[in-house]
Design a protein around this motif. Structure first.
Motif, PDB file in Angstrom:
ATOM      1  N   MET A   1       0.823  -1.202   0.000  1.00 14.36           N
ATOM      2  CA  MET A   1       0.000   0.000   0.000  1.00 14.36           C
ATOM      3  C   MET A   1       0.860   1.256   0.000  1.00 14.36           C
ATOM      4  O   MET A   1       0.543   2.235  -0.684  1.00 14.36           O
ATOM      5  N   ARG A   2       1.953   1.224   0.728  1.00 14.77           N
ATOM      6  CA  ARG A   2       2.849   2.391   0.745  1.00 14.77           C
ATOM      7  C   ARG A   2       3.495   2.611  -0.610  1.00 14.77           C
ATOM      8  O   ARG A   2       3.762   3.753  -0.996  1.00 14.77           O
ATOM      9  N   SER A   3       3.764   1.536  -1.338  1.00 14.15           N
ATOM     10  CA  SER A   3       4.349   1.682  -2.671  1.00 14.15           C
ATOM     11  C   SER A   3       3.324   2.136  -3.701  1.00 14.15           C
ATOM     12  O   SER A   3       3.686   2.650  -4.757  1.00 14.15           O
ATOM     13  N   PHE A   4       2.049   1.953  -3.406  1.00 15.95           N
ATOM     14  CA  PHE A   4       1.006   2.342  -4.347  1.00 15.95           C
ATOM     15  C   PHE A   4       0.788   3.847  -4.347  1.00 15.95           C
ATOM     16  O   PHE A   4       0.596   4.459  -5.396  1.00 15.95           O
ATOM     17  N   PHE A   5       0.808   4.455  -3.166  1.00 11.09           N
ATOM     18  CA  PHE A   5       0.630   5.901  -3.045  1.00 11.09           C
ATOM     19  C   PHE A   5       2.008   6.540  -2.893  1.00 11.09           C
ATOM     20  O   PHE A   5       2.599   6.517  -1.807  1.00 11.09           O
ATOM     21  N   ILE A   6       2.524   7.110  -3.967  1.00 14.14           N
ATOM     22  CA  ILE A   6       3.884   7.648  -3.996  1.00 14.14           C
ATOM     23  C   ILE A   6       3.857   9.130  -3.636  1.00 14.14           C
ATOM     24  O   ILE A   6       3.197   9.937  -4.304  1.00 14.14           O
ATOM     25  N   GLU A   7       4.572   9.477  -2.582  1.00 11.27           N
ATOM     26  CA  GLU A   7       4.608  10.863  -2.141  1.00 11.27           C
ATOM     27  C   GLU A   7       5.571  11.672  -2.996  1.00 11.27           C
ATOM     28  O   GLU A   7       6.666  11.221  -3.339  1.00 11.27           O
ATOM     29  N   LYS A   8       5.159  12.885  -3.344  1.00 12.70           N
ATOM     30  CA  LYS A   8       5.969  13.748  -4.188  1.00 12.70           C
ATOM     31  C   LYS A   8       7.079  14.399  -3.354  1.00 12.70           C
ATOM     32  O   LYS A   8       6.838  14.906  -2.261  1.00 12.70           O
ATOM     33  N   GLU A   9       8.289  14.348  -3.886  1.00 13.33           N
ATOM     34  CA  GLU A   9       9.427  14.972  -3.213  1.00 13.33           C
ATOM     35  C   GLU A   9       9.513  16.437  -3.619  1.00 13.33           C
ATOM     36  O   GLU A   9       9.658  16.762  -4.796  1.00 13.33           O
ATOM     37  N   MET A  10       9.409  17.310  -2.638  1.00 11.80           N
ATOM     38  CA  MET A  10       9.423  18.750  -2.906  1.00 11.80           C
ATOM     39  C   MET A  10      10.560  19.396  -2.127  1.00 11.80           C
ATOM     40  O   MET A  10      10.827  19.054  -0.976  1.00 11.80           O
ATOM     41  N   SER A  11      11.243  20.357  -2.755  1.00 15.14           N
ATOM     42  CA  SER A  11      12.322  21.090  -2.103  1.00 15.14           C
ATOM     43  C   SER A  11      11.812  22.311  -1.352  1.00 15.14           C
ATOM     44  O   SER A  11      12.576  23.007  -0.695  1.00 15.14           O
ATOM     45  N   TYR A  12      10.513  22.554  -1.451  1.00 18.17           N
ATOM     46  CA  TYR A  12       9.916  23.692  -0.758  1.00 18.17           C
ATOM     47  C   TYR A  12       8.545  23.269  -0.245  1.00 18.17           C
ATOM     48  O   TYR A  12       7.953  22.290  -0.708  1.00 18.17           O
ATOM     49  N   ASN A  13       8.031  24.017   0.723  1.00 14.34           N
ATOM     50  CA  ASN A  13       6.757  23.690   1.341  1.00 14.34           C
ATOM     51  C   ASN A  13       5.607  24.352   0.584  1.00 14.34           C
ATOM     52  O   ASN A  13       5.696  25.504   0.164  1.00 14.34           O
ATOM     53  N   LEU A  14       4.530  23.569   0.424  1.00 10.08           N
ATOM     54  CA  LEU A  14       3.322  24.096  -0.194  1.00 10.08           C
ATOM     55  C   LEU A  14       2.246  24.312   0.865  1.00 10.08           C
ATOM     56  O   LEU A  14       2.268  23.706   1.928  1.00 10.08           O
ATOM     57  N   ARG A  15       1.283  25.166   0.565  1.00  7.82           N
ATOM     58  CA  ARG A  15       0.219  25.436   1.514  1.00  7.82           C
ATOM     59  C   ARG A  15      -0.704  24.241   1.689  1.00  7.82           C
ATOM     60  O   ARG A  15      -1.401  24.138   2.689  1.00  7.82           O
ATOM     61  N   LYS A  16      -0.705  23.331   0.720  1.00  8.31           N
ATOM     62  CA  LYS A  16      -1.579  22.164   0.804  1.00  8.31           C
ATOM     63  C   LYS A  16      -0.887  20.967   1.433  1.00  8.31           C
ATOM     64  O   LYS A  16      -1.436  19.867   1.452  1.00  8.31           O
ATOM     65  N   GLY A  17       0.329  21.135   1.938  1.00  9.40           N
ATOM     66  CA  GLY A  17       1.008  20.053   2.636  1.00  9.40           C
ATOM     67  C   GLY A  17       1.535  18.986   1.692  1.00  9.40           C
ATOM     68  O   GLY A  17       1.830  19.240   0.520  1.00  9.40           O
ATOM     69  N   LYS A  18       1.661  17.764   2.203  1.00 18.09           N
ATOM     70  CA  LYS A  18       2.199  16.657   1.421  1.00 18.09           C
ATOM     71  C   LYS A  18       1.312  16.370   0.216  1.00 18.09           C
ATOM     72  O   LYS A  18       0.094  16.403   0.305  1.00 18.09           O
ATOM     73  N   SER A  19       1.956  16.074  -0.900  1.00 15.86           N
ATOM     74  CA  SER A  19       1.234  15.770  -2.123  1.00 15.86           C
ATOM     75  C   SER A  19       1.683  14.432  -2.686  1.00 15.86           C
ATOM     76  O   SER A  19       2.791  13.956  -2.388  1.00 15.86           O
TER      77      SER A  19
END
Length: 303
Positions: free
Chosen positions: A227-245
């Motif tokens: 399940m963790r491999s199915f939902f891949i979190e986007k790696e960001m170098s900066y913070n967005l207002r919507k949090g983790k994507s």
């Protein structure tokens, strides 16, 4: 008894791990005592060759270990092709099925899940008729409990697999849910009025909440590895207002791309507010999600 209950699963796991060593061209899905091998390729002939070779290896493994396979229980299905070739295994001819049943889920070769949802509605309808007969003898609270335990529970089993089916198919679930609410509350209001006045949610909204909860658990390492491999979190170098994507996968087609679970899950998660994503526990996330209200969705069912 305790030793026997532990030894059985251990021995079975040893057998399955032993099989993995001999499978070369296919993959194995192992769920409890239900095992399915599969192969993916652009060429249908390559798929048939891979399945034939590895199935012969499995049959030989069964024979060497004094086990006997039951050809009557073999299931064979091809996805994404209109051709209907036969698969030959040690003089056993397997014809492709239009649908197979795996762990209680009816999977058809077009991935419409129409027959599966029809079976769910049929089973739930029988229970709704029983509830209707006794409704005048029980309170509203008891009716809601029976509805939740015996009718709505039919629509929660493995809903992630079939929740983004066709709108015409999904409407059967919502129509049955509407009939159920009318029986429970003994009301003739419309579906929308029952949902708003009785603090209820539609079947689709319930499935969306369940999907977001599974994404939350996967991102916070509270889910199994697959399940963790199915939902891949986007790696960001900066913070967005919507949090983790989540990474939005490329879609090659509308039906199997944009309306797939992987694509829709990323769209849903990326569009919810940051305070929901920052919930500290699963219980807190569910509570915040319930207070948030209806979730905006742009899938084919919501259009």
């Amino acid at each position: 008894m305790p030793q026997g209950s532990i030894l059985g699963p251990l021995l079975f796991n040893i057998f399955i791990n032993d099989i993995f060593l001999f499978i070369e061209k296919c993959e194995i899905c192992n769920f409890a005592d239900d095992n399915t091998i599969y192969s993916c390729h652009k060429s249908l002939n390559t798929i048939l060759e891979n399945l034939s070779n590895d199935m012969e290896v499995l049959l030989d493994w069964f024979k060497i270990n004094s086990l006997k396979a039951n050809p009557d229980k073999f299931q064979f299905m091809i996805l994404g092709s209109t051709e209907k070739p036969h698969l030959v295994l040690n003089s056993i001819i397997l014809k492709p099925d239009t649908e197979v049943i795996l762990l209680g889920i009816t999977i058809d070769n077009r991935l419409t899940f129409e027959n599966h949802i029809s079976k769910l509605c049929r089973t739930a309808s029988y229970k709704l008729h029983a509830l209707r007969r006794i409704r005048s003898y029980i309170s509203e609270k008891k009716a809601k409990e029976l509805c939740s335990a015996f009718i709505n529970s039919q629509f929660n089993y493995s809903s992630l697999i079939w929740m983004f089916c066709r709108k015409t198919v999904y409407s059967k679930l919502e129509n049955l849910h509407y009939k159920t609410l009318r029986v429970v509350y003994q009301s003739s209001d419309s579906y929308e009025e029952l949902l708003s006045n009785r603090n209820e949610i539609s079947i689709h909204q319930r499935h969306l909440r369940f999907l977001l909860t599974e994404i939350y658990k996967a991102i916070n390492n509270q889910s199994p590895d697959f399940m963790r491999s199915f939902f891949i979190e986007k790696e960001m170098s900066y913070n967005l207002r919507k949090g983790k994507s989540l990474v939005l996968p490329k879609a090659n087609s509308s039906y199997f791309g944009i309306n797939s679970l992987r694509f829709r899950s990323a769209m849903l998660w990326n569009n919810i507010p940051e305070y929901l994503k920052c919930s500290k526990t699963v219980a807190e996330f569910k509570c915040n999600l319930k207070a948030y209200g209806n979730i905006d969705c742009t899938c084919l069912i919501c259009r």
